[in-house]
Every structure is written in structure tokens, then in C-alpha cells.
Design a protein around this motif. Structure first.
Motif, PDB file in Angstrom:
ATOM      1  N   VAL A 109       0.843  -1.201   0.000  1.00  0.00           N
ATOM      2  CA  VAL A 109       0.000   0.000   0.000  1.00  0.00           C
ATOM      3  C   VAL A 109       0.879   1.251   0.000  1.00  0.00           C
ATOM      4  CG1 VAL A 109      -1.736   1.310   1.286  1.00  0.00           C
ATOM      5  CG2 VAL A 109      -1.908  -1.181   1.163  1.00  0.00           C
ATOM      6  N   GLU A 110       1.907   1.199   0.821  1.00  0.00           N
ATOM      7  CA  GLU A 110       2.837   2.309   0.927  1.00  0.00           C
ATOM      8  C   GLU A 110       3.502   2.614  -0.428  1.00  0.00           C
ATOM      9  OE1 GLU A 110       3.279   3.960   3.685  1.00  0.00           O
ATOM     10  OE2 GLU A 110       4.904   5.250   2.925  1.00  0.00           O
ATOM     11  N   GLU A 111       3.911   1.557  -1.092  1.00  0.00           N
ATOM     12  CA  GLU A 111       4.587   1.674  -2.377  1.00  0.00           C
ATOM     13  C   GLU A 111       3.675   2.327  -3.424  1.00  0.00           C
ATOM     14  OE1 GLU A 111       8.381   0.169  -4.162  1.00  0.00           O
ATOM     15  OE2 GLU A 111       7.685   0.717  -2.195  1.00  0.00           O
ATOM     16  N   VAL A 112       2.428   1.869  -3.485  1.00  0.00           N
ATOM     17  CA  VAL A 112       1.482   2.420  -4.462  1.00  0.00           C
ATOM     18  C   VAL A 112       1.202   3.889  -4.146  1.00  0.00           C
ATOM     19  CG1 VAL A 112      -0.894   2.247  -5.356  1.00  0.00           C
ATOM     20  CG2 VAL A 112       0.463   0.175  -5.015  1.00  0.00           C
ATOM     21  N   THR A 113       1.094   4.208  -2.876  1.00  0.00           N
ATOM     22  CA  THR A 113       0.853   5.595  -2.470  1.00  0.00           C
ATOM     23  C   THR A 113       2.027   6.482  -2.906  1.00  0.00           C
ATOM     24  OG1 THR A 113      -0.328   4.762  -0.546  1.00  0.00           O
ATOM     25  CG2 THR A 113       0.316   7.089  -0.493  1.00  0.00           C
ATOM     26  N   LYS A 114       3.229   6.023  -2.621  1.00  0.00           N
ATOM     27  CA  LYS A 114       4.424   6.808  -2.943  1.00  0.00           C
ATOM     28  C   LYS A 114       4.623   7.013  -4.438  1.00  0.00           C
ATOM     29  CE  LYS A 114       7.712   5.835   0.788  1.00  0.00           C
ATOM     30  NZ  LYS A 114       8.782   4.835   0.979  1.00  0.00           N
ATOM     31  N   SER A 115       4.133   6.067  -5.230  1.00  0.00           N
ATOM     32  CA  SER A 115       4.340   6.164  -6.682  1.00  0.00           C
ATOM     33  C   SER A 115       3.588   7.350  -7.279  1.00  0.00           C
ATOM     34  CB  SER A 115       3.861   4.888  -7.367  1.00  0.00           C
ATOM     35  OG  SER A 115       2.449   4.851  -7.396  1.00  0.00           O
ATOM     36  N   GLY A 116       2.550   7.836  -6.550  1.00  0.00           N
ATOM     37  CA  GLY A 116       1.761   8.951  -7.075  1.00  0.00           C
ATOM     38  C   GLY A 116       0.749   8.520  -8.116  1.00  0.00           C
ATOM     39  N   LEU A 117       0.531   7.211  -8.271  1.00  0.00           N
ATOM     40  CA  LEU A 117      -0.438   6.710  -9.253  1.00  0.00           C
ATOM     41  C   LEU A 117      -1.830   7.255  -8.951  1.00  0.00           C
ATOM     42  CD1 LEU A 117      -0.997   4.684 -11.629  1.00  0.00           C
ATOM     43  CD2 LEU A 117      -1.485   2.974  -9.876  1.00  0.00           C
ATOM     44  N   ARG A 118      -2.478   7.773 -10.006  1.00  0.00           N
ATOM     45  CA  ARG A 118      -3.830   8.316  -9.830  1.00  0.00           C
ATOM     46  C   ARG A 118      -4.795   7.572 -10.731  1.00  0.00           C
ATOM     47  NH1 ARG A 118      -2.836  14.799 -10.067  1.00  0.00           N
ATOM     48  NH2 ARG A 118      -5.068  14.902  -9.687  1.00  0.00           N
ATOM     49  N   GLY A 119      -6.068   7.628 -10.381  1.00  0.00           N
ATOM     50  CA  GLY A 119      -7.101   6.951 -11.153  1.00  0.00           C
ATOM     51  C   GLY A 119      -7.111   7.462 -12.579  1.00  0.00           C
ATOM     52  N   ARG A 120      -7.447   6.581 -13.496  1.00  0.00           N
ATOM     53  CA  ARG A 120      -7.451   6.968 -14.905  1.00  0.00           C
ATOM     54  C   ARG A 120      -8.885   7.144 -15.431  1.00  0.00           C
ATOM     55  NH1 ARG A 120      -2.845   8.260 -14.086  1.00  0.00           N
ATOM     56  NH2 ARG A 120      -1.005   7.248 -14.961  1.00  0.00           N
ATOM     57  N   GLY A 121      -9.834   7.132 -14.511  1.00  0.00           N
ATOM     58  CA  GLY A 121     -11.219   7.184 -14.943  1.00  0.00           C
ATOM     59  C   GLY A 121     -11.731   8.590 -15.171  1.00  0.00           C
ATOM     60  N   GLY A 122     -11.030   9.590 -14.721  1.00  0.00           N
ATOM     61  CA  GLY A 122     -11.515  10.949 -14.932  1.00  0.00           C
ATOM     62  C   GLY A 122     -11.115  11.876 -13.798  1.00  0.00           C
ATOM     63  N   ALA A 123     -11.436  11.491 -12.577  1.00  0.00           N
ATOM     64  CA  ALA A 123     -11.202  12.396 -11.456  1.00  0.00           C
ATOM     65  C   ALA A 123      -9.740  12.402 -11.018  1.00  0.00           C
ATOM     66  CB  ALA A 123     -12.097  12.013 -10.291  1.00  0.00           C
ATOM     67  N   GLY A 124      -9.006  11.356 -11.341  1.00  0.00           N
ATOM     68  CA  GLY A 124      -7.584  11.320 -10.992  1.00  0.00           C
ATOM     69  C   GLY A 124      -7.333  11.156  -9.510  1.00  0.00           C
TER      70      GLY A 124
END
Lengths: 158, 516
Positions: free
Chosen positions: B141-156
């Protein structure tokens, strides 16, 4: 195209029973019923309501909410023509209207011989090949009036 | 034995790839040539589809767009050894369109056999999941958070925060749901991943399930994608056979299963809460938030809902580390964006690039301008609920915040190009009409507002009290934007307002001229 089987309550009950172990089985059941009978008749809706232990009104509400499900038979084949923006950018709107006028059809209507139903669809994900269409399950990119007319002929033959 | 690649991608099939594969096999047999035909995903150069690739010592040489009638001449030209032919585009990896990209999410798409677990593993597949098992759920969870990955559906929305919320819920039944209801016109990235690299999505879901403590994942796919159904279902089976799904995955003690569910032609089911309603077997009617799906989601249980692209990017983040991903992009838009170039363009397709590239470069340079050869008038960015961007804003970089500052959105990264024959009043009307057809009906601004919107635009079109009705339309848009329950009603004003703002002349034509 599937959906030639005549309707029977017994067969509908079999199809419903086969899906009852799924979580939230309503949509899979409706797809299976429509694949078998070509549509979802009122009697099947009644059977579903009973099996899922919900009211018939509620079940009816589900069936009618979704564009894909229809309660009366359609043509033996279906032609879905994309009306979404990408296809419109390549003149799909005029092309489709001309096509419908040539065959004296409106969106959602079936040819008088029962061979083909023409439906609008809002994006097939073929946007780099606009305008696009889907004949039964066959995707077609860069369609023109001639391609569309050919599907009417092809549907007649089968 | 020569290896030949012919895509199974729906766009390639729509241009005749299935018939081409049959013809190539037949011709090879007739000539006594030993060939192995692999049905791969698409490389994304969609104007070249169907693109045949032949494995040669120099690399994979491409021929496209190839038709059945070209097959004999391709054999005559010695294409099995990379021979010269009018359709020869050279080594595909060296093609300028490919070389300008930074393929992260799409790195395997079109390259490997999508249904081969060994090939997926040979291209770094399942390394992310293995590392997840090594570092443990909280660190994932920490890793995904740190990566800055955002949703690709619209709201980001940041993906890591969503995951953490679900992970923090009390143990028990939880779900992972993938939103594959890619209903926006001009978008096909989800479809391409699911056809070209389905195992990456399955791996991403397993990583997510492990991180948040869920044992069951659903993919909700729109019914308009018949090819995906076949490919993805087969991919699930392959993953099971290889022990990457099911009980006690690779001895980790973690159980996870993925089920594919098909929607039924309702656009609003791309909205996460109506998607959940639909999965539960109800009408796809939007839920009010809160409670968030992360707390009360599918069947009332804590649920992660992610877009296909976010989920398919997760394995790479785990494999290479958060920093590797976060170092790409600009500002708060981290990583890459798979742009989908569509509509009236010469070179349409999928182009994955770091955030920050200007819109005009994509349209004029990469996409080569319009297919009709006429001047560009507008680009609709981010689907049917996205704004129409005029040529005067072509300096805008692809960046969530930069677009938001101009009252526009990137959404899913779909670009639909229009030439100067486009009637923006008509497109605005279509935006409202689409919303009226697809509204779930729960909230008044969306249900009634869209219908009144169509009527008001028709009055403007007929030259009736034009200025008064334009004011009314603006007011209506405002109400829909701020009064709607979900993004369908809330974003429907974007195309309308942007058309009004940037193309006012299209709303003030003499009545007769405005008629069809």
C-alpha cells in the motif's frame, strides 16, 4: 446469431438455476436468457423474480434499465452503428441517417422480413477507424454506406 | 519455423485481421513454408492495422496495413525474411511513432502472446506480485501511495489512498472491482490492455487483493467489447492453470479469484457506484456518497474500485519501485498517460508518453493532422463529457491541473479530433442528448436538465430568442454541474460550455443555415 430457441418456462428455470450460485446473478442470468431465446420474455422475468425473491416490478425495473435487454424478439441479425463523437467527426451521423432513410427504418427498428434490427451504439472502441459498426459480433472499421447496405443484404440471406 | 504476429485486437479485427490470419496460414501451407502465427495485441499504430510482424534476426519487421489481397505478394517479396514490399515499415521497434513513446503500462502490449503465461513471465510478468509477497501487505500500500499513481477514470483520485482506506477496514469479506466500462468515445486503452496484455490486469488485481485483504475480484466489462470477453476469459483460465490465481497462490498462503462480468449497454455504469449496483444485479442507479465504496462497497463490503489502466500499471510499480514511476511526469501528474488518438486524424492509435506533452504536438505532429486534410477545429479531450478544446489552446500540456485550470479535463486520455466542418452547436446538442439518453434518472439536474438542455439548444438552432436562450443554457449547465449526484450530470456541461465559450459563432447562425 443465437436466440432461435422457442421459449419455455422449464428451460428458463434451468438457465436461472445454473447461475444461482453467483453473487448478484441477475445480469448473468439475463444475458444467458437472451442468448437462448433472443429476448427476455415477460414469463422469464416472472421466473427470475421468483428465484431471486424480489418483486416482479423490481425485476421489470432491472430488465428495462439496460439498453441490451429487450422483452420482445428482434431481427435474426443485429447491426449496431456507432453514433458517438469520434464516429461523428468522420461523418457518421449523416451516413447513418441516409442509411436509415434508404431502408425506411428508424433506430431500433427491424426490417419487415425480420432479418435485421438496426440499433445505435455509443462507442465500440474503434475510434481510430471511425466510423465503425458491429454486425452481430463482428466489428467493422471505416464503414461507408455501401458496407452498411451489404449487411442488409447479408442478413436477408440467412 | 518463422514466427508471424497478426493482432487479435478488436480494431485490427475490424480491419480484417481474422481473415488475414487465415489467408496467411493457407498461403504458407500452399507454399510449403513453416510458419507459426501468434495472435498478439496491437502495438497501437492503428492506422497500420492489420499489421503483420515477422520475426527476423534484425528484429520484428512490420507490414501494414495488410489486406488478404496482399498476402500472395508478401510471400513473393520474401516477407518471411523481412523482404522489401510496399507495405514494409521496417523494424517496428525502430518506427518513429514507437520510438517517441515511453511505454510503461503498454510495454508488453502487442509484443507478447497475450495468452502465454511463460511469455508474460519472460517479460517481467508476475515479478510485481512476487515482490508484494516478499514485502508484505502494508508495504505494498505504501509503495502504491508513494508512486503517485492516480485513477485513470476521470477524477484522478490517488490510488494509494483508496487502497489504504480499504486495507484499514476490519478484516472480513472485501472486494477488488475493476471498472472496465470504457464507454467514452475516443477511448480504447482499456480494451487494448485487456486484449493485448490481460495478465497484467490480473496480476494488478491480485496485488491489490493481497494489499487490502480481499480474496475476490470482479472485472465489470461493457458489452460492446466482444473480443475482450473471449481473450480475458481465456487469460483468467491460463492464470489459474499456472497457479497465479486460486488457492494459496505460489505458496504465499494468499487466495484470490477473478471473475469477469458483462454489463448491458448502460453508460452510467461506468460511474463507480452505479457499477456496484449493476454488479449486485440491480438497476445501475448512482448511490449517494458517503459512504464511500471503500467503506461500504459491493454487497455492502469494503471495496477497491480502480480503472483498468491504474490496475494494470500496479505490477510495474511493485516490480521497479515507487520512485521509478514517480520520477516520470510533471507536477502532480506522475507517470505516463496512454493517449488515445482518434476521430478525424491521419495516424490514430495509442501513444503512451510522460505527462507534460503539449496538445498541439500530439494533434499536428504525432497524429499528423486530420484524415480529411482540412484544418483542425476542435479536439474533445476526455470523452463525451470532456471539453472541446480549440486550436488557440494547443499549448496546453497534458497535465490534470493545467487542463482543469482551463475548465477542461484529461479524463481517460482520449482525444477526438474534428475538422472545420464540425458544427459545435450540434456537438453541444449531442452532448446533452447523450446525457438525456444515458441518465440513470436518480437526480433531477441530470434527468430533467439534459432534456431541457436539448430543447434549449434546439431553440437556439432555430434562431428563437438566441441570446436569452444562451443565457438559459448557461444557467442550466451551472445547475447540472453543481447539483448533479454524479459525474454524468456533473460533467455533461463541459462539452456544452466549452463549445459555447470557444465557438460562439456556431450558436449564432441564421436559423436556416443551422438546420441539418
Amino acid at each position: 446469431m443465437a436466440g432461435a430457441a422457442p421459449y419455455s418456462d422449464e428451460r428458463a428455470r434451468e438457465i436461472i438455476a445454473a447461475h444461482m450460485s453467483l453473487e448478484g446473478p441477475a445480469l448473468p442470468i439475463l444475458h444467458a436468457l437472451q442468448a437462448e431465446f433472443g429476448h427476455v420474455p415477460e414469463s422469464a422475468v416472472k421466473e427470475m423474480a421468483q428465484a431471486l425473491n424480489i418483486s416482479r416490478a423490481e425485476m421489470h425495473g432491472v430488465v428495462t434499465f439496460y439498453h441490451d435487454f429487450h422483452t420482445s424478439p428482434h431481427g435474426r441479425h443485429t447491426l449496431k452503428i456507432c453514433r458517438a463523437e469520434s464516429c461523428q467527426s468522420m461523418g457518421a451521423e449523416k451516413q447513418a441517417n441516409d442509411f436509415l432513410a434508404r431502408h425506411k427504418l428508424e433506430w431500433g427498428q427491424t426490417t419487415p422480413d425480420g432479418s435485421l434490427t438496426v440499433e445505435p451504439v455509443y462507442c465500440l472502441g474503434l475510434c481510430a477507424h471511425s466510423p465503425a459498426a458491429l454486425y452481430d459480433n463482428e466489428p467493422v472499421g471505416v464503414v461507408d454506406g455501401e458496407t452498411l447496405d451489404a449487411f442488409v443484404e447479408e442478413a436477408k440471406g440467412k | 519455423m518463422t514466427k508471424i504476429y497478426i493482432p487479435l485486437d478488436m480494431a485490427a479485427v475490424a480491419m480484417g485481421a481474422d481473415r488475414l490470419a487465415v489467408a496467411v496460414a493457407k498461403e504458407a501451407a500452399a507454399r510449403g513454408q513453416q510458419v507459426e502465427i501468434v495472435r498478439n495485441g496491437s502495438r497501437g499504430m492503428l492506422w497500420l492495422e492489420p499489421l503483420i510482424e515477422v520475426e527476423t534476426p534484425a528484429g520484428r519487421v512490420g507490414y501494414g496495413p495488410a489486406k488478404v489481397k496482399d498476402v500472395a505478394s508478401l510471400f513473393d517479396a520474401g516477407f518471411l525474411t523481412g523482404g522489401a514490399h510496399a507495405l514494409n515499415i521496417g523494424v517496428v521497434d525502430e518506427h518513429p511513432w514507437m520510438k517517441r513513446q515511453n511505454r510503461v503500462t503498454f510495454v508488453r502490449c502487442g509484443v507478447i502472446d497475450p495468452l502465454s503465461v511463460p511469455e508474460y513471465e519472460a517479460h517481467d510478468g508476475f515479478k510485481g506480485l512476487k515482490r508484494a509477497f516478499e514485502i508484505g501487505a502494508p508495504a505494498v500500500v505504501e509503495e502504491v501511495t508513494k508512486s503517485g499513481l492516480r485513477g485513470r477514470g476521470g477524477a484522478g483520485f490517488p490510488t494509494g489512498i483508496k487502497w489504504k482506506t480499504v486495507a484499514d477496514c476490519a478484516p472480513g469479506q472485501k472486494y477488488v472491482v475493476v471498472n472496465a466500462d470504457e464507454g467514452d468515445s475516443g477511448t480504447f486503452a482499456d480494451r487494448m490492455i485487456m486484449e493485448g496484455d490481460p495478465l497484467s490486469l490480473i496480476e494488478g488485481m491480485a496485488i491489490c487483493g493481497y494489499a487490502v485483504g480481499a480474496s475476490k475480484g470482479y472485472v465489470y466489462l461493457r458489452s460492446e467489447y466482444p473480443v475482450v470477453v473471449k481473450v480475458f476469459q481465456a487469460a483468467i483460465e491460463k492464470a489459474h492453470e499456472a497457479g497465479w490465481l486460486g488457492k494459496n497462490i505460489k505458496g504465499s498462503g494468499f487466495d484470490f479469484d477473478v471473475e469477469l462480468r458483462i454489463g448491458a449497454g448502460a453508460y452510467v455504469c461506468g460511474e463507480e457506484t452505479s457499477l456496484l449496483e449493476s454488479l449486485e444485479g440491480k438497476r445501475g442507479i448512482v448511490r449517494a456518497k458517503p459512504p464511500l465504496p471503500a467503506h461500504v462497497g459491493l454487497f455492502g463490503k469494503p471495496t477497491v474500485i480502480n480503472n483498468v489502466l491504474s490496475m494494470a500499471t500496479v505490477p510495474m510499480i511493485l516490480e521497479k519501485g515507487a520512485k521509478h514511476y514517480a520520477d516520470l511526469g510533471v507536477g502532480r501528474s506522475r507517470g505516463t498517460m496512454p493517449l488515445q488518438i482518434a476521430g478525424n486524424v491521419k495516424f490514430g492509435g495509442l501513444f503512451e508518453t510522460d505527462f507534460g506533452i503539449p496538445l498541439g504536438v500530439i494533434v499536428n505532429d504525432i497524429a499528423g493532422g486530420t484524415r480529411t486534410g482540412r484544418p483542425v477545429k476542435a479536439v474533445q479531450v476526455g470523452g463525451p463529457l470532456g471539453a472541446y478544446v480549440p486550436v488557440s489552446l494547443f499549448d496546453l500540456p497534458i497535465d490534470y491541473e493545467a487542463f482543469a485550470a482551463k475548465d477542461s479535463l484529461i479524463g481517460h486520455g482520449g482525444l477526438v479530433v474534428f475538422d472545420d466542418t464540425a458544427d459545435m452547436l450540434w456537438m453541444a446538442r449531442f452532448g446533452m442528448e447523450f446525457c438525456a439518453i444515458e441518465s440513470c434518472g436518480k437526480c433531477t439536474p441530470c434527468r430533467i436538465g439534459s432534456t431541457r438542455g436539448v430543447e434549449t439548444i434546439d431553440k437556439i438552432r432555430n434562431g428563437q430568442d438566441v441570446e436569452k436562450n444562451i443565457e438559459l443554457l448557461k444557467d442550466l449547465c451551472h445547475t447540472m454541474k453543481f447539483g448533479s449526484l454524479c459525474a454524468l450530470g456533473g460533467f455533461a456541461p463541459y462539452p456544452v460550455e466549452s463549445a459555447l465559450r470557444h465557438f460562439p459563432e456556431d450558436f449564432r447562425k441564421p436559423a436556416l443555415e443551422a438546420a441539418e
